[in-house]
Scaffold this motif. Structure first.
Motif, mmCIF file in Angstrom:
data_model
loop_
_atom_site.group_PDB
_atom_site.id
_atom_site.type_symbol
_atom_site.label_atom_id
_atom_site.label_comp_id
_atom_site.label_asym_id
_atom_site.label_seq_id
_atom_site.Cartn_x
_atom_site.Cartn_y
_atom_site.Cartn_z
ATOM 1 N N UNK A 93 10.558 -3.558 -8.408
ATOM 2 C CA UNK A 93 10.173 -4.888 -7.968
ATOM 3 C C UNK A 93 10.324 -4.950 -6.458
ATOM 4 N N UNK A 94 9.552 -5.834 -5.842
ATOM 5 C CA UNK A 94 9.492 -5.864 -4.386
ATOM 6 C C UNK A 94 9.146 -7.257 -3.913
ATOM 7 N N UNK A 95 9.449 -7.517 -2.647
ATOM 8 C CA UNK A 95 9.026 -8.755 -2.019
ATOM 9 C C UNK A 95 8.830 -8.513 -0.526
ATOM 10 N N UNK A 96 8.007 -9.372 0.088
ATOM 11 C CA UNK A 96 7.818 -9.347 1.538
ATOM 12 C C UNK A 96 8.124 -10.751 2.037
ATOM 13 N N UNK A 97 9.316 -10.963 2.557
ATOM 14 C CA UNK A 97 9.731 -12.330 2.897
ATOM 15 C C UNK A 97 8.831 -13.013 3.911
ATOM 16 N N UNK A 98 8.292 -12.224 4.846
ATOM 17 C CA UNK A 98 7.555 -12.821 5.947
ATOM 18 C C UNK A 98 6.057 -12.772 5.818
ATOM 19 N N UNK A 99 5.529 -12.471 4.674
ATOM 20 C CA UNK A 99 4.084 -12.436 4.501
ATOM 21 C C UNK A 99 3.494 -11.106 4.909
ATOM 22 N N UNK A 100 3.540 -10.783 6.187
ATOM 23 C CA UNK A 100 2.998 -9.501 6.632
ATOM 24 C C UNK A 100 4.084 -8.587 7.187
ATOM 25 N N UNK A 101 5.314 -8.825 6.782
ATOM 26 C CA UNK A 101 6.428 -8.006 7.250
ATOM 27 C C UNK A 101 6.776 -6.949 6.208
ATOM 28 N N UNK A 102 7.839 -6.239 6.457
ATOM 29 C CA UNK A 102 8.205 -5.124 5.594
ATOM 30 C C UNK A 102 8.486 -5.577 4.172
ATOM 31 N N UNK A 103 8.328 -4.641 3.251
ATOM 32 C CA UNK A 103 8.626 -4.872 1.851
ATOM 33 C C UNK A 103 10.048 -4.423 1.547
ATOM 34 N N UNK B 90 2.085 2.569 4.652
ATOM 35 C CA UNK B 90 1.805 1.335 3.915
ATOM 36 C C UNK B 90 1.106 0.338 4.831
ATOM 37 N N UNK B 91 0.242 -0.446 4.226
ATOM 38 C CA UNK B 91 -0.532 -1.435 4.966
ATOM 39 C C UNK B 91 -0.394 -2.775 4.270
ATOM 40 N N UNK B 92 -0.079 -3.792 5.049
ATOM 41 C CA UNK B 92 -0.062 -5.143 4.496
ATOM 42 C C UNK B 92 -1.424 -5.763 4.729
ATOM 43 N N UNK B 93 -2.072 -6.099 3.635
ATOM 44 C CA UNK B 93 -3.453 -6.575 3.713
ATOM 45 C C UNK B 93 -3.543 -8.088 3.794
ATOM 46 N N UNK B 94 -2.414 -8.721 4.027
ATOM 47 C CA UNK B 94 -2.391 -10.177 4.078
ATOM 48 C C UNK B 94 -1.987 -10.740 2.731
ATOM 49 N N UNK B 95 -1.470 -11.926 2.708
ATOM 50 C CA UNK B 95 -1.076 -12.522 1.444
ATOM 51 C C UNK B 95 0.136 -11.872 0.818
ATOM 52 N N UNK B 96 0.988 -11.300 1.625
ATOM 53 C CA UNK B 96 2.268 -10.741 1.214
ATOM 54 C C UNK B 96 2.151 -9.404 0.466
ATOM 55 N N UNK B 97 0.936 -8.897 0.245
ATOM 56 C CA UNK B 97 0.760 -7.704 -0.575
ATOM 57 C C UNK B 97 0.749 -6.451 0.279
ATOM 58 N N UNK B 98 1.436 -5.402 -0.177
ATOM 59 C CA UNK B 98 1.498 -4.128 0.530
ATOM 60 C C UNK B 98 0.863 -3.040 -0.316
ATOM 61 N N UNK B 99 -0.003 -2.261 0.310
ATOM 62 C CA UNK B 99 -0.667 -1.137 -0.356
ATOM 63 C C UNK B 99 -0.103 0.155 0.239
ATOM 64 N N UNK B 100 0.259 1.101 -0.631
ATOM 65 C CA UNK B 100 0.902 2.336 -0.206
ATOM 66 C C UNK B 100 -0.041 3.523 -0.327
ATOM 67 N N UNK B 101 0.097 4.456 0.601
ATOM 68 C CA UNK B 101 -0.571 5.738 0.475
ATOM 69 C C UNK B 101 0.169 6.619 -0.520
ATOM 70 N N UNK B 102 -0.394 7.774 -0.776
ATOM 71 C CA UNK B 102 0.165 8.683 -1.773
ATOM 72 C C UNK B 102 1.459 9.324 -1.306
ATOM 73 N N UNK B 103 1.711 9.302 0.003
ATOM 74 C CA UNK B 103 2.932 9.895 0.528
ATOM 75 C C UNK B 103 2.740 11.336 0.953
ATOM 76 N N UNK B 104 3.461 11.737 2.003
ATOM 77 C CA UNK B 104 3.470 13.120 2.482
ATOM 78 C C UNK B 104 4.875 13.659 2.328
ATOM 79 N N UNK B 105 4.992 14.772 1.625
ATOM 80 C CA UNK B 105 6.298 15.403 1.456
ATOM 81 C C UNK B 105 6.592 16.253 2.682
ATOM 82 N N UNK B 106 7.715 16.023 3.311
ATOM 83 C CA UNK B 106 8.145 16.755 4.492
ATOM 84 C C UNK B 106 9.367 17.596 4.169
ATOM 85 N N UNK B 107 9.309 18.867 4.552
ATOM 86 C CA UNK B 107 10.455 19.760 4.429
ATOM 87 C C UNK B 107 10.821 20.237 5.825
#
Lengths: 114, 110
Positions: A93-103, B90-107
C-alpha cells in the motif's frame, strides 16, 4: 512524511481462499494506492482507494478479484480473492501526501499461494 | 497507456566507479520524477526527486531531467557495495498517482 503500518507481513495461503491485507496510516490522506510486485518485477498499480467512493481499478484488475475498502481517511484493506499460485506476489500500500510528491510505502505483504 | 521504461540490467560496476541509470517516460505532461532504491525483500525508499530540467545533486547522487527528450537519469558517484540494489524510476502523472519503471538491478563489485 507519513508512516504506514501494513499487515500481515507475509502469509502462505491455500488456493481458492482469500486474504485481506490492512494498511493503517498515521495521518489523514485523500487517496491510497495498492501495488503488486511479482517476483523480479517492478510495482504494478492495482487500484486507487478513495474514501467514500468505490476504488478505481487499473486495466487488468477487477473488483471481484481485488475488493478494496476505505472506511476512513487513515485505513484501507485489499482482499485477494479466490487465490491461485499466480497471485503469489508482494502487495504494497502507498500514498503520496502532496499530490505530486514522493510516494510512501507500507512494509509490504509477501503472499505465497500453494 | 502511460509508461516508464528502464533497462532492467543487471548493471555491474567496480567499487569507486560511476554508475549511470537511465529512464524514459511517455506522458509528456508529467511534472515530477523520482528515483527509488529497493533492496531485496524491502519496500522502495526515495533516493532523489527532480521537478525541473537540468541536474540536481545530493551527495553522491545526481539526477538529470530533460523534459524535451522525456528522459531522466541517475548518476551514482564513488559507487559502494552497499549501493547494490534495484533502482526504480518513477513518474507522478498528476492526481497523486505514481507509475514505476521495471527497475535496473545494480551490482557494485568490491
Amino acid at each position: 512524511s507519513a508512516v504506514i503500518s501494513q499487515k500481515p507481513s507475509r502469509d502462505i495461503c491455500q488456493r481458492g481462499t482469500s486474504l485481506t491485507i490492512q494498511c493503517q496510516v498515521d495521518s489523514q490522506v485523500t487517496m491510497m494506492f495498492w501495488y503488486r510486485q511479482q517476483p523480479g518485477q517492478s510495482l504494478t498499480l492495482i487500484a486507487t482507494a478513495n474514501q467514500g467512493s468505490e476504488a478505481t481499478y487499473e486495466s487488468g484488475f477487477v473488483i471481484d478479484k481485488f475488493p478494496i475498502s476505505r472506511p476512513n481517511l487513515t485505513f484501507s484493506t485489499l482482499t485477494v480473492s479466490n487465490m491461485s499460485p499466480e497471485d503469489s506476489s508482494i502487495y504494497l500500500c502507498s500514498l503520496t501526501p502532496g499530490g505530486d510528491t514522493e510516494a510512501f510505502f507500507g512494509q509490504g505483504t509477501r503472499l505465497t499461494v500453494v | 497507456q502511460k509508461e516508464v521504461e528502464q533497462n532492467s540490467g543487471p548493471l555491474s560496476v567496480p567499487e569507486g566507479a560511476i554508475a549511470s541509470l537511465n529512464c524514459t517516460y511517455s506522458d509528456r505532461g508529467s511534472q515530477s520524477f523520482f528515483w527509488y532504491r529497493q533492496y531485496s525483500g524491502k519496500s522502495p525508499e526515495l533516493i532523489m526527486f527532480i521537478y525541473s530540467n537540468g541536474d540536481k545533486e545530493d551527495g553522491r547522487f545526481t539526477a538529470q531531467l530533460n523534459k524535451a527528450s522525456q528522459y531522466v537519469s541517475l548518476l551514482i558517484r564513488d559507487s559502494q557495495p552497499s549501493d547494490s540494489a534495484t533502482y526504480l524510476c518513477a513518474v507522478n502523472t498528476g492526481g497523486f498517482k505514481t507509475i514505476f519503471g521495471a527497475g535496473t538491478r545494480l551490482f557494485v563489485k568490491a
